[in-house]
Design a protein around this motif. Sequence first.
Motif, mmCIF file in Angstrom:
data_model
loop_
_atom_site.group_PDB
_atom_site.id
_atom_site.type_symbol
_atom_site.label_atom_id
_atom_site.label_comp_id
_atom_site.label_asym_id
_atom_site.label_seq_id
_atom_site.Cartn_x
_atom_site.Cartn_y
_atom_site.Cartn_z
ATOM 1 N N LEU A 37 -27.835 20.159 4.684
ATOM 2 C CA LEU A 37 -28.374 19.766 5.979
ATOM 3 C C LEU A 37 -29.751 19.126 5.828
ATOM 4 O O LEU A 37 -30.036 18.082 6.424
ATOM 5 C CB LEU A 37 -28.452 20.978 6.904
ATOM 6 C CG LEU A 37 -29.095 20.746 8.274
ATOM 7 C CD1 LEU A 37 -28.319 19.711 9.077
ATOM 8 C CD2 LEU A 37 -29.188 22.070 9.045
ATOM 9 N N ASN A 38 -30.610 19.737 5.013
ATOM 10 C CA ASN A 38 -31.947 19.182 4.805
ATOM 11 C C ASN A 38 -31.888 17.793 4.178
ATOM 12 O O ASN A 38 -32.630 16.885 4.571
ATOM 13 C CB ASN A 38 -32.783 20.122 3.934
ATOM 14 C CG ASN A 38 -33.232 21.361 4.688
ATOM 15 O OD1 ASN A 38 -33.369 21.335 5.904
ATOM 16 N ND2 ASN A 38 -33.458 22.448 3.969
ATOM 17 N N GLY A 39 -30.993 17.622 3.204
ATOM 18 C CA GLY A 39 -30.849 16.317 2.580
ATOM 19 C C GLY A 39 -30.328 15.280 3.554
ATOM 20 O O GLY A 39 -30.802 14.140 3.583
ATOM 21 N N PHE A 40 -29.364 15.685 4.362
ATOM 22 C CA PHE A 40 -28.779 14.784 5.347
ATOM 23 C C PHE A 40 -29.835 14.325 6.348
ATOM 24 O O PHE A 40 -29.936 13.136 6.665
ATOM 25 C CB PHE A 40 -27.647 15.527 6.061
ATOM 26 C CG PHE A 40 -26.934 14.740 7.118
ATOM 27 C CD1 PHE A 40 -25.930 13.859 6.779
ATOM 28 C CD2 PHE A 40 -27.242 14.902 8.455
ATOM 29 C CE1 PHE A 40 -25.247 13.138 7.753
ATOM 30 C CE2 PHE A 40 -26.567 14.183 9.439
ATOM 31 C CZ PHE A 40 -25.569 13.306 9.076
ATOM 32 N N MET A 41 -30.660 15.262 6.828
ATOM 33 C CA MET A 41 -31.661 14.912 7.824
ATOM 34 C C MET A 41 -32.780 14.069 7.230
ATOM 35 O O MET A 41 -33.320 13.183 7.896
ATOM 36 C CB MET A 41 -32.227 16.175 8.461
ATOM 37 C CG MET A 41 -31.225 16.939 9.306
ATOM 38 S SD MET A 41 -30.363 15.891 10.520
ATOM 39 C CE MET A 41 -31.746 15.234 11.458
ATOM 40 N N ASP A 99 -44.799 13.521 10.122
ATOM 41 C CA ASP A 99 -43.748 14.483 9.761
ATOM 42 C C ASP A 99 -43.647 15.590 10.798
ATOM 43 O O ASP A 99 -42.548 16.001 11.193
ATOM 44 C CB ASP A 99 -44.020 15.077 8.379
ATOM 45 C CG ASP A 99 -43.690 14.124 7.246
ATOM 46 O OD1 ASP A 99 -42.880 13.200 7.474
ATOM 47 O OD2 ASP A 99 -44.237 14.284 6.149
ATOM 48 N N ALA A 100 -44.803 16.091 11.243
ATOM 49 C CA ALA A 100 -44.803 17.161 12.243
ATOM 50 C C ALA A 100 -44.228 16.668 13.570
ATOM 51 O O ALA A 100 -43.463 17.380 14.237
ATOM 52 C CB ALA A 100 -46.217 17.698 12.448
ATOM 53 N N VAL A 101 -44.572 15.448 13.955
ATOM 54 C CA VAL A 101 -44.076 14.897 15.217
ATOM 55 C C VAL A 101 -42.558 14.698 15.164
ATOM 56 O O VAL A 101 -41.844 14.996 16.126
ATOM 57 C CB VAL A 101 -44.787 13.573 15.548
ATOM 58 C CG1 VAL A 101 -44.184 12.944 16.802
ATOM 59 C CG2 VAL A 101 -46.280 13.804 15.762
ATOM 60 N N ILE A 102 -42.063 14.201 14.036
ATOM 61 C CA ILE A 102 -40.612 14.034 13.895
ATOM 62 C C ILE A 102 -39.913 15.388 13.983
ATOM 63 O O ILE A 102 -38.845 15.512 14.605
ATOM 64 C CB ILE A 102 -40.284 13.318 12.571
ATOM 65 C CG1 ILE A 102 -40.738 11.852 12.639
ATOM 66 C CG2 ILE A 102 -38.781 13.380 12.276
ATOM 67 C CD1 ILE A 102 -40.540 11.072 11.349
ATOM 68 N N ASP A 103 -40.503 16.429 13.386
ATOM 69 C CA ASP A 103 -39.920 17.769 13.491
ATOM 70 C C ASP A 103 -39.894 18.244 14.945
ATOM 71 O O ASP A 103 -38.928 18.892 15.380
ATOM 72 C CB ASP A 103 -40.714 18.758 12.637
ATOM 73 C CG ASP A 103 -40.402 18.630 11.153
ATOM 74 O OD1 ASP A 103 -39.376 18.020 10.808
ATOM 75 O OD2 ASP A 103 -41.200 19.147 10.337
ATOM 76 N N ILE A 104 -40.943 17.941 15.696
ATOM 77 C CA ILE A 104 -40.996 18.347 17.108
ATOM 78 C C ILE A 104 -39.884 17.658 17.896
ATOM 79 O O ILE A 104 -39.163 18.289 18.680
ATOM 80 C CB ILE A 104 -42.374 18.014 17.708
ATOM 81 C CG1 ILE A 104 -43.439 18.953 17.124
ATOM 82 C CG2 ILE A 104 -42.354 18.126 19.234
ATOM 83 C CD1 ILE A 104 -44.862 18.526 17.430
ATOM 84 N N ALA A 136 -34.427 17.908 20.395
ATOM 85 C CA ALA A 136 -33.054 17.405 20.514
ATOM 86 C C ALA A 136 -32.047 18.460 20.079
ATOM 87 O O ALA A 136 -31.016 18.672 20.740
ATOM 88 C CB ALA A 136 -32.900 16.135 19.689
ATOM 89 N N TRP A 137 -32.326 19.143 18.970
ATOM 90 C CA TRP A 137 -31.398 20.153 18.467
ATOM 91 C C TRP A 137 -31.263 21.309 19.442
ATOM 92 O O TRP A 137 -30.154 21.825 19.655
ATOM 93 C CB TRP A 137 -31.861 20.682 17.114
ATOM 94 C CG TRP A 137 -31.763 19.729 15.980
ATOM 95 C CD1 TRP A 137 -31.611 18.368 16.036
ATOM 96 C CD2 TRP A 137 -31.825 20.060 14.599
ATOM 97 N NE1 TRP A 137 -31.586 17.832 14.781
ATOM 98 C CE2 TRP A 137 -31.718 18.847 13.869
ATOM 99 C CE3 TRP A 137 -31.981 21.247 13.901
ATOM 100 C CZ2 TRP A 137 -31.749 18.806 12.478
ATOM 101 C CZ3 TRP A 137 -32.006 21.220 12.507
ATOM 102 C CH2 TRP A 137 -31.885 20.006 11.817
ATOM 103 N N SER A 138 -32.373 21.756 20.014
ATOM 104 C CA SER A 138 -32.310 22.905 20.921
ATOM 105 C C SER A 138 -31.457 22.574 22.135
ATOM 106 O O SER A 138 -30.701 23.419 22.628
ATOM 107 C CB SER A 138 -33.711 23.333 21.357
ATOM 108 O OG SER A 138 -34.306 22.381 22.226
#
Length: 215
Positions: free
Chosen positions: A139-143, A170-175, A180-182
């Motif tokens: 999953l991490n590689g895919f993302m 990087d932090a903003v993309i994680d946010i 979106a995931w939630s």
Amino acid sequence: MSAETPPPDVSPAEGASPPRRASAGPHRSKASSEAILDAAEALLAEAGYGGFSIEQVARRAGAGKPTIYRWWPSKAALLLDVYARQKLQLDQDDTGALETDLAALIGGLWRFWRETAAGGAFRSIIAEAQSDPAAMAALNGFMAERRHHIAGAFERAARRGELADDIDLDAVIDIISGYAWSRLLTGRIDDDPAAIAHAARQIARGVVRPGWALT
């Protein structure tokens, strides 16, 4: 919840239907591969993650479990291919502002998740990753390979001079990904332009340079 363990490379029990396809060896047969992916996609749509198993996919596809595990070493790997075969086409046009670029991106992603098998597949991949380190790594590689969808909006914003000097991309993309995931995991990805625009505005407000007027 435990990840499925690949079986020893022996012939499956007789009596399953449809008839087994002949093994194609270490190299994938396109016809067999497509049949397995079709079966996986259909099973996921009908039974959800809880009813998804390599054994059931093999039975539907008329393939042996050893063949599936030879080509997809884990359930997560198969689910990722189900996801990847859906054609994600996000609007990457420059709308003229980060806020509206983000709204278009989020709306397009949610539509993709709603209207294709990708939503169910991605929910299942996230679930599988919670108990399987190999699935988490996949999953991490895919993302990591797909962060460019979001990064592109910020690259355009930087060229327009919108962004503050000290943002951590990087932090903003994680946010954004977390938001979106939630919504995906809690079944809240309806076509709601007002909610999407509101979220995009909140995100943009945190990264634009002081004094920059939002839309």
